[in-house]
Design a protein around this motif. Sequence first.
Motif, PDB file in Angstrom:
ATOM      1  N   HIS A   1      39.542  30.181  40.645  1.00 35.68           N
ATOM      2  CA  HIS A   1      40.565  30.160  39.604  1.00 35.68           C
ATOM      3  C   HIS A   1      41.916  29.739  40.170  1.00 35.68           C
ATOM      4  CE1 HIS A   1      43.504  31.874  36.732  1.00 35.68           C
ATOM      5  NE2 HIS A   1      42.613  31.517  35.832  1.00 35.68           N
ATOM      6  N   ASP A   2      42.235  30.176  41.376  1.00 35.16           N
ATOM      7  CA  ASP A   2      43.502  29.791  41.983  1.00 35.16           C
ATOM      8  C   ASP A   2      43.536  28.294  42.309  1.00 35.16           C
ATOM      9  OD1 ASP A   2      44.300  32.403  41.795  1.00 35.16           O
ATOM     10  OD2 ASP A   2      43.734  32.919  43.859  1.00 35.16           O
TER      11      ASP A   2
ATOM     12  N   GLU B   1      36.257  42.748  37.183  1.00 34.62           N
ATOM     13  CA  GLU B   1      37.234  43.777  37.530  1.00 34.62           C
ATOM     14  C   GLU B   1      36.924  45.091  36.818  1.00 34.62           C
ATOM     15  OE1 GLU B   1      41.109  40.859  38.304  1.00 34.62           O
ATOM     16  OE2 GLU B   1      40.855  41.938  36.408  1.00 34.62           O
TER      17      GLU B   1
ATOM     18  N   LEU C   1      33.715  38.585  42.802  1.00 38.57           N
ATOM     19  CA  LEU C   1      35.077  38.527  42.276  1.00 38.57           C
ATOM     20  C   LEU C   1      35.998  37.741  43.200  1.00 38.57           C
ATOM     21  CD1 LEU C   1      37.228  39.410  40.234  1.00 38.57           C
ATOM     22  CD2 LEU C   1      37.481  41.534  41.532  1.00 38.57           C
ATOM     23  N   GLU C   2      35.815  37.886  44.497  1.00 36.85           N
ATOM     24  CA  GLU C   2      36.636  37.138  45.443  1.00 36.85           C
ATOM     25  C   GLU C   2      36.410  35.635  45.291  1.00 36.85           C
ATOM     26  OE1 GLU C   2      37.444  36.929  50.302  1.00 36.85           O
ATOM     27  OE2 GLU C   2      35.995  38.356  49.438  1.00 36.85           O
TER      28      GLU C   2
ATOM     29  N   GLU D   1      35.325  34.064  42.547  1.00 38.69           N
ATOM     30  CA  GLU D   1      35.836  33.610  41.264  1.00 38.69           C
ATOM     31  C   GLU D   1      37.360  33.508  41.277  1.00 38.69           C
ATOM     32  OE1 GLU D   1      34.278  32.535  38.667  1.00 38.69           O
ATOM     33  OE2 GLU D   1      32.261  32.883  39.460  1.00 38.69           O
ATOM     34  N   ARG D   2      38.018  34.434  41.917  1.00 39.21           N
ATOM     35  CA  ARG D   2      39.472  34.360  42.015  1.00 39.21           C
ATOM     36  C   ARG D   2      39.911  33.153  42.831  1.00 39.21           C
ATOM     37  NH1 ARG D   2      41.075  40.735  43.120  1.00 39.21           N
ATOM     38  NH2 ARG D   2      41.074  41.398  40.911  1.00 39.21           N
TER      39      ARG D   2
ATOM     40  N   LEU E   1      38.199  33.015  33.350  1.00 38.64           N
ATOM     41  CA  LEU E   1      39.129  34.139  33.351  1.00 38.64           C
ATOM     42  C   LEU E   1      38.503  35.375  32.708  1.00 38.64           C
ATOM     43  CD1 LEU E   1      41.972  35.085  34.043  1.00 38.64           C
ATOM     44  CD2 LEU E   1      42.726  34.276  31.800  1.00 38.64           C
TER      45      LEU E   1
ATOM     46  N   ILE F   1      36.245  36.966  35.218  1.00 39.74           N
ATOM     47  CA  ILE F   1      37.003  37.728  36.216  1.00 39.74           C
ATOM     48  C   ILE F   1      37.385  39.099  35.672  1.00 39.74           C
ATOM     49  CG2 ILE F   1      39.205  37.792  37.461  1.00 39.74           C
ATOM     50  CD1 ILE F   1      38.992  34.791  37.818  1.00 39.74           C
TER      51      ILE F   1
END
Length: 543
Positions: free
Chosen positions: A163-164, A110, A156-157, A159-160, A103, A106
């Motif tokens: 994370h989801d 960002e 970032l895409e 990693e998100r 997190l 991320i």
Amino acid sequence: MRGESLRTIVAPFVALGPAGVAIRTRIKGLTADDDTVLRLVGAHLGSLASKDLKRRCAEGLEHSADTWAQRKRALTDESSSRWAGSITKATHDQWALARRAQLAHIHSLEAGIKTIAHRLSLPVGEKGSKRAPGGYRTRQEWFQKSRRLRLLEDRLERERADHDRGRVRVVRGGKRLLKTRHHLEAAQLTEHAWRRRWEASRWFLRADGESGKRLGNETIRVTPDGTVSIKLPVPLAHLANAPHGRYVLASAVVFHHRREQWADRITTNRAVAYRIHYDMGRSRWYLTASWTIPPVKTVPLSQARAGGLIGVDTNADHLAAWRLDEHGNPCGRPRRFFYDLSGTANHRDAQVRHALIRLLHWAERHGLSIAIEDLDFSAEKARERDGLRKRFRQVISGMPVSRLRARLVSMAAELGITIIAVDPAYTSRWGAQHWQKPLSGKNRKTTRHDAASIAIGRRALGHRIRRRTAPPPHDQSDRVRHRTAQAGHGTPGREETRPRIPGPRTRSVSPDAARTRATSASKTVRDAPADQDWVHDSLLHTD
């Protein structure tokens, strides 16, 4: 500072004490059988820990109490219920740590994307401000950053998405050591030496404490005389040299630090956790004992401020400290406590400890609290924030603020010294503006760091950083009356220098005195021009 919007400054607070204690000692005089048994037990439990971590990472967000119980039952068949509990607890802690790191990564991505997008939207060569960076200097740099923006967006895409789904990436033994496998010449290691180090880093010899059990631990037990015994896993029970499947080491251990506290806990059967690990570089075995303690009851802030305190400014190579009385006035001379952050991690850690010891002993002699900034450089370490200021980024990244803060709180709790944390906003800037020049003289040069320590101390005491001006001299109507005033808590811009208000501001001067004196010649000074203005400048009402 005029024209800039100041951020809200958080009120100072007393830092909480440590919540746990850990002590370490070396296991000396091991026999060949002892060394063999420790290696076998560590390798067997390490393999179980690796399998359990793999299974936990595969579960992701679908983890539940039932799946935890299933994993623990599977581990119990190959070890014991207590070893299984220690392994699953360590697995959950490691997964949660990786989740928090993911997190934070991320958020860093960002912030980098936001900065690059802002700078790309500006014309090339446009200058920035103190609040926001400007455009890139050349078209080539603009082009390279546009490519990096796409790279960060793709990263970032991914990693998100991970994370989801609850997917984390964890390496037992450490990613740094894993990458060393591809650079053996640079690390001056052979493949065999690296393999031994890699296997030792993945061993598992850790047992959680149990309150109410004999000596505070049933798995790894240490008696008051230093005898160490280990409950062997079921597949290795044939190696036991003591009843009930236990193995007793031939050598005894001695805790030199906090020995009385440790002995008091084990004699009253309070929980103590143990960890046995092998240092491959030194070829030594170590035993670490740890236990939790109730939070130290902090003293009220008013009591911590009584009698003054010591303000400390944290820097890349030293701590700048100055003692202040309860009114916020600096006393004596400033002190500096240097440390060298080059070299190995152990060397850097020792340097920080030595600097803090000298600081704490100084505070203990005078019976004072310590005020320090509540620093957090997690946002300032981003690569995109400072652009080409590589040296500045290295200095910020090299400051051990988190380690220094944790060590200072724990060491101060042992000496009974209170730590006050203050907001670091504008302390260096306002300290240099209001205190650096007045405290400098022919024989002493006050630095910006010394002035910042005063600003930190005054903020911890509840005073404004801006200093008062000297009282006026004798005049016809006022006799050494202190005509300066502190700004109120709700006064806008109270930390700044007040604007000069033209005209007379004393009762002894009439409103039209400036016009009268400007049109008449002086009668007390010879050879003065007739049009000379003799109006005295008004005193600035400052804190």
